[in-house]
Design a protein around this motif. Sequence first.
Motif, PDB file in Angstrom:
ATOM      1  N   GLU A 108      16.354 -97.876 -34.989  1.00  0.00           N
ATOM      2  CA  GLU A 108      16.737 -97.309 -36.281  1.00  0.00           C
ATOM      3  C   GLU A 108      18.260 -97.349 -36.384  1.00  0.00           C
ATOM      4  OE1 GLU A 108      16.906 -93.047 -38.613  1.00  0.00           O
ATOM      5  OE2 GLU A 108      15.723 -93.206 -36.785  1.00  0.00           O
ATOM      6  N   ILE A 109      18.771 -98.218 -37.258  1.00  0.00           N
ATOM      7  CA  ILE A 109      20.217 -98.345 -37.435  1.00  0.00           C
ATOM      8  C   ILE A 109      20.704 -97.250 -38.381  1.00  0.00           C
ATOM      9  CG2 ILE A 109      22.086 -99.819 -38.287  1.00  0.00           C
ATOM     10  CD1 ILE A 109      20.364-102.232 -37.436  1.00  0.00           C
ATOM     11  N   VAL A 110      21.750 -96.563 -37.974  1.00  0.00           N
ATOM     12  CA  VAL A 110      22.378 -95.533 -38.794  1.00  0.00           C
ATOM     13  C   VAL A 110      23.678 -96.143 -39.323  1.00  0.00           C
ATOM     14  CG1 VAL A 110      23.319 -93.194 -38.828  1.00  0.00           C
ATOM     15  CG2 VAL A 110      21.369 -93.747 -37.337  1.00  0.00           C
ATOM     16  N   PRO A 111      23.706 -96.495 -40.612  1.00  0.00           N
ATOM     17  CA  PRO A 111      24.854 -97.238 -41.146  1.00  0.00           C
ATOM     18  C   PRO A 111      26.053 -96.347 -41.486  1.00  0.00           C
ATOM     19  CG  PRO A 111      23.230 -96.952 -42.863  1.00  0.00           C
ATOM     20  CD  PRO A 111      22.663 -96.326 -41.607  1.00  0.00           C
ATOM     21  N   ALA A 112      26.558 -95.615 -40.498  1.00  0.00           N
ATOM     22  CA  ALA A 112      27.735 -94.767 -40.714  1.00  0.00           C
ATOM     23  C   ALA A 112      28.910 -95.661 -41.107  1.00  0.00           C
ATOM     24  CB  ALA A 112      28.050 -93.985 -39.446  1.00  0.00           C
ATOM     25  N   GLU A 114      32.226 -95.472 -40.643  1.00  0.00           N
ATOM     26  CA  GLU A 114      33.269 -95.743 -39.656  1.00  0.00           C
ATOM     27  C   GLU A 114      32.741 -96.424 -38.403  1.00  0.00           C
ATOM     28  OE1 GLU A 114      36.521 -93.490 -39.155  1.00  0.00           O
ATOM     29  OE2 GLU A 114      36.619 -92.871 -41.244  1.00  0.00           O
ATOM     30  N   GLU A 115      31.697 -95.874 -37.823  1.00  0.00           N
ATOM     31  CA  GLU A 115      31.145 -96.452 -36.594  1.00  0.00           C
ATOM     32  C   GLU A 115      29.627 -96.415 -36.640  1.00  0.00           C
ATOM     33  OE1 GLU A 115      32.825 -95.385 -32.804  1.00  0.00           O
ATOM     34  OE2 GLU A 115      34.673 -94.709 -33.770  1.00  0.00           O
ATOM     35  N   PRO A 116      29.004 -97.465 -37.183  1.00  0.00           N
ATOM     36  CA  PRO A 116      27.537 -97.472 -37.215  1.00  0.00           C
ATOM     37  C   PRO A 116      26.958 -97.530 -35.804  1.00  0.00           C
ATOM     38  CG  PRO A 116      28.429 -99.556 -38.000  1.00  0.00           C
ATOM     39  CD  PRO A 116      29.586 -98.646 -37.770  1.00  0.00           C
ATOM     40  N   TYR A 117      25.776 -96.992 -35.656  1.00  0.00           N
ATOM     41  CA  TYR A 117      25.093 -96.979 -34.363  1.00  0.00           C
ATOM     42  C   TYR A 117      23.596 -97.078 -34.623  1.00  0.00           C
ATOM     43  CZ  TYR A 117      24.333 -92.070 -35.545  1.00  0.00           C
ATOM     44  OH  TYR A 117      23.974 -90.911 -36.181  1.00  0.00           O
ATOM     45  N   ALA A 118      22.810 -97.083 -33.554  1.00  0.00           N
ATOM     46  CA  ALA A 118      21.360 -97.158 -33.697  1.00  0.00           C
ATOM     47  C   ALA A 118      20.689 -96.292 -32.646  1.00  0.00           C
ATOM     48  CB  ALA A 118      20.896 -98.611 -33.563  1.00  0.00           C
ATOM     49  N   TRP A 119      19.438 -95.933 -32.928  1.00  0.00           N
ATOM     50  CA  TRP A 119      18.610 -95.211 -31.978  1.00  0.00           C
ATOM     51  C   TRP A 119      17.505 -96.142 -31.510  1.00  0.00           C
ATOM     52  CZ3 TRP A 119      20.200 -90.990 -29.799  1.00  0.00           C
ATOM     53  CH2 TRP A 119      21.052 -90.117 -30.488  1.00  0.00           C
ATOM     54  N   LEU A 120      17.429 -96.335 -30.208  1.00  0.00           N
ATOM     55  CA  LEU A 120      16.358 -97.103 -29.586  1.00  0.00           C
ATOM     56  C   LEU A 120      15.379 -96.071 -29.023  1.00  0.00           C
ATOM     57  CD1 LEU A 120      15.207 -99.834 -28.622  1.00  0.00           C
ATOM     58  CD2 LEU A 120      16.565 -99.532 -26.530  1.00  0.00           C
ATOM     59  N   ARG A 121      14.118 -96.161 -29.451  1.00  0.00           N
ATOM     60  CA  ARG A 121      13.140 -95.160 -29.044  1.00  0.00           C
ATOM     61  C   ARG A 121      11.852 -95.819 -28.562  1.00  0.00           C
ATOM     62  NH1 ARG A 121      15.029 -92.603 -34.187  1.00  0.00           N
ATOM     63  NH2 ARG A 121      16.320 -90.839 -33.573  1.00  0.00           N
ATOM     64  N   ALA A 122      11.170 -95.112 -27.674  1.00  0.00           N
ATOM     65  CA  ALA A 122       9.845 -95.532 -27.206  1.00  0.00           C
ATOM     66  C   ALA A 122       8.894 -94.361 -27.384  1.00  0.00           C
ATOM     67  CB  ALA A 122       9.904 -95.949 -25.735  1.00  0.00           C
ATOM     68  N   GLN A 123       7.668 -94.677 -27.855  1.00  0.00           N
ATOM     69  CA  GLN A 123       6.628 -93.663 -28.022  1.00  0.00           C
ATOM     70  C   GLN A 123       5.331 -94.200 -27.437  1.00  0.00           C
ATOM     71  OE1 GLN A 123       6.322 -93.376 -32.265  1.00  0.00           O
ATOM     72  NE2 GLN A 123       7.909 -91.814 -32.426  1.00  0.00           N
ATOM     73  N   ASP A 124       4.515 -93.284 -26.960  1.00  0.00           N
ATOM     74  CA  ASP A 124       3.200 -93.716 -26.485  1.00  0.00           C
ATOM     75  C   ASP A 124       2.261 -93.835 -27.688  1.00  0.00           C
ATOM     76  OD1 ASP A 124       2.283 -91.131 -27.122  1.00  0.00           O
ATOM     77  OD2 ASP A 124       2.208 -90.479 -25.027  1.00  0.00           O
ATOM     78  N   ALA A 125       1.000 -94.200 -27.412  1.00  0.00           N
ATOM     79  CA  ALA A 125       0.029 -94.429 -28.484  1.00  0.00           C
ATOM     80  C   ALA A 125      -0.229 -93.182 -29.323  1.00  0.00           C
ATOM     81  CB  ALA A 125      -1.279 -94.953 -27.902  1.00  0.00           C
ATOM     82  N   LYS A 134      21.015 -93.847 -27.701  1.00  0.00           N
ATOM     83  CA  LYS A 134      21.922 -94.286 -28.755  1.00  0.00           C
ATOM     84  C   LYS A 134      22.511 -95.613 -28.291  1.00  0.00           C
ATOM     85  CE  LYS A 134      25.878 -92.598 -31.416  1.00  0.00           C
ATOM     86  NZ  LYS A 134      26.848 -91.501 -31.546  1.00  0.00           N
ATOM     87  N   VAL A 135      22.416 -96.641 -29.142  1.00  0.00           N
ATOM     88  CA  VAL A 135      22.918 -97.971 -28.801  1.00  0.00           C
ATOM     89  C   VAL A 135      23.803 -98.469 -29.937  1.00  0.00           C
ATOM     90  CG1 VAL A 135      20.935 -98.552 -27.326  1.00  0.00           C
ATOM     91  CG2 VAL A 135      20.868 -99.120 -29.759  1.00  0.00           C
ATOM     92  N   ALA A 136      24.479 -99.559 -29.703  1.00  0.00           N
ATOM     93  CA  ALA A 136      25.325-100.169 -30.733  1.00  0.00           C
ATOM     94  C   ALA A 136      24.454-100.647 -31.893  1.00  0.00           C
ATOM     95  CB  ALA A 136      26.108-101.333 -30.155  1.00  0.00           C
ATOM     96  N   ALA A 137      24.982-100.570 -33.099  1.00  0.00           N
ATOM     97  CA  ALA A 137      24.246-101.035 -34.274  1.00  0.00           C
ATOM     98  C   ALA A 137      23.917-102.518 -34.172  1.00  0.00           C
ATOM     99  CB  ALA A 137      25.044-100.752 -35.538  1.00  0.00           C
ATOM    100  N   SER A 138      24.663-103.242 -33.375  1.00  0.00           N
ATOM    101  CA  SER A 138      24.436-104.681 -33.208  1.00  0.00           C
ATOM    102  C   SER A 138      23.346-104.992 -32.176  1.00  0.00           C
ATOM    103  CB  SER A 138      25.739-105.358 -32.791  1.00  0.00           C
ATOM    104  OG  SER A 138      26.203-104.808 -31.571  1.00  0.00           O
ATOM    105  N   PHE A 139      22.776-103.964 -31.549  1.00  0.00           N
ATOM    106  CA  PHE A 139      21.728-104.173 -30.549  1.00  0.00           C
ATOM    107  C   PHE A 139      20.576-104.953 -31.168  1.00  0.00           C
ATOM    108  CE2 PHE A 139      17.909-103.059 -28.209  1.00  0.00           C
ATOM    109  CZ  PHE A 139      18.326-103.152 -26.888  1.00  0.00           C
TER     110      PHE A 139
END
Length: 161
Positions: A108-112, A114-125, A134-139
């Motif tokens: 999920e990219i957060v288009p801030a 000044e400094e955009p970033y993203a959330w990388l998440r894992a969920q079970d079934a 939290k990862v770089a928006a360019s991930f």
Amino acid sequence: MSAPDDEPLHEARLWRDNGWTAQVIKNEDDEGWAVAMYKAGESEPALVGPWTMGRDKKNPKPLDGNAFNTLVKTAHEVIRRHEQQREAQLNKALYVARDGAWLKITLEIVPAEEEPYAWLRAQDAAGEPLAEFKVAASFRLTQSAAEAWVDGGFERPAGRD
């Protein structure tokens, strides 16, 4: 005296009602006319399209209720498609099968501004969270990157903030 921006206005070349304004304008590209649809509070039109000439083949056909309602519906569709496209650009979901279960991996990219970033998440079934970073928006979330992240035990991925 003109009506306030929120009051209905029904003129031949300017029609305002229910939060929308249709304005018939001279088409700069040729000798015809165009109509611009503005959503209340927006400075840029949501839709600009050709407009029909009147019977004299010189002036535009006047706006009316049916035409206005059709234009509002079309402008809503354009906005909805833009929002869907934007949503698809900002969110990605992949699935990885491991040990007979499906895991959902999302970015999920957060288009801030000044400094955009993203959330990388894992969920079970069942939708229970397994990991979040939290990862770089360019991930780039690809199938192979998701599988490597799962196989690596959800360690903090490279390309993080």
